[in-house]
Enzyme design. Sequence first.
Site: not given
Length: 349
Positions: A146-148
């Site tokens: 995901g985004c991290y």
Amino acid sequence: MAVASYLNAIETALPPHDVHRAFIDWATAQLTNERERAIFARMADRAGIAHRMSILPPPKCGGTQTDPGGFYGDAWPGTAERMRLYAEHAPRLAAEAAGKLGPLDRVTHLVLASCTGFVAPGIDQILARQLGLSDTVERTLIGFMGCYAAVTALKTAHHIVRSEPDARVLVVTVELSTLHLQQSSDLESLLAMLLFADGAAAALVTSDAAGLEIEAPFALALPDSDALITWNVGDTGFAMGLSGEVPGRISSALATDAFLARIGDPQAIDSWAVHAGGRSVLDAVENGLSLPAHALEESRSVLRDHGNMSSSTLMFALERILAGKPVGSGVALAFGPGLAVEGFRYCSP
């Protein structure tokens, strides 16, 4: 004496098709309740996003991707068709970003992060061949985080360089979020889809003292938050679940002693690279850490210009910071499924 690692350079790439306005029009038409339409219009206006780019072209006869002849216009494509386009376009966009870094013949390691597609041989292998990297380059693929994931990729490069001082690590993030539009009339789902876009970034991490020094990586998982951000593989692509509770949980977590022990006094930090997960996420960081209004300027400008490109978003913010004035003390932060916070300290050498 420990070897330091440095983020020497970042380059980025975007596809050519702006889909933000078209999505707003399509999503509005999915809502039959006038109250929900009004809420969606208000939230879209307040989102702080002007453009979101996609690899998906409009139909040849005109219109948008959801009109007849568009990728979503005739029938909702299955996951296999979406992955076919991922395998075609993700390496191409990643190679465009990496190619801007200049000669890559000295690269020893490739770390690639992506959560919007699967293909085997892996996108890391495909990209390595497209770039003409040596067959001996060591590859690490960071998938579906995901985004991290950009933070995870940069931290991985940091650890490689610290253990192998001669290493030259190419870090790449590539996300094709617009491959995962879902047929929905649910307001919360449409608001989540309002944020996401396509983009790629490439960085070089070495022990050469240039750019930004990567320091003190950290991670913090928030308890009882598993359901707040989800990313599920379905028959028609990957479905995002994004709870409205996320900003509040982030704001509360950043104010805890456990988090502040990792970054120090927020008021002593002069640079912030924060994942632009949405305007409400950036507001939550600003409020949770009592930051001045200009502190997240780079992240807000990335959100405005490109939307949320999942793992690539933070790299776009770091690119702008690298191009700016020297940094005395900086913090990079990103958030993703878990709910978890990932980050590191950085400074100019």
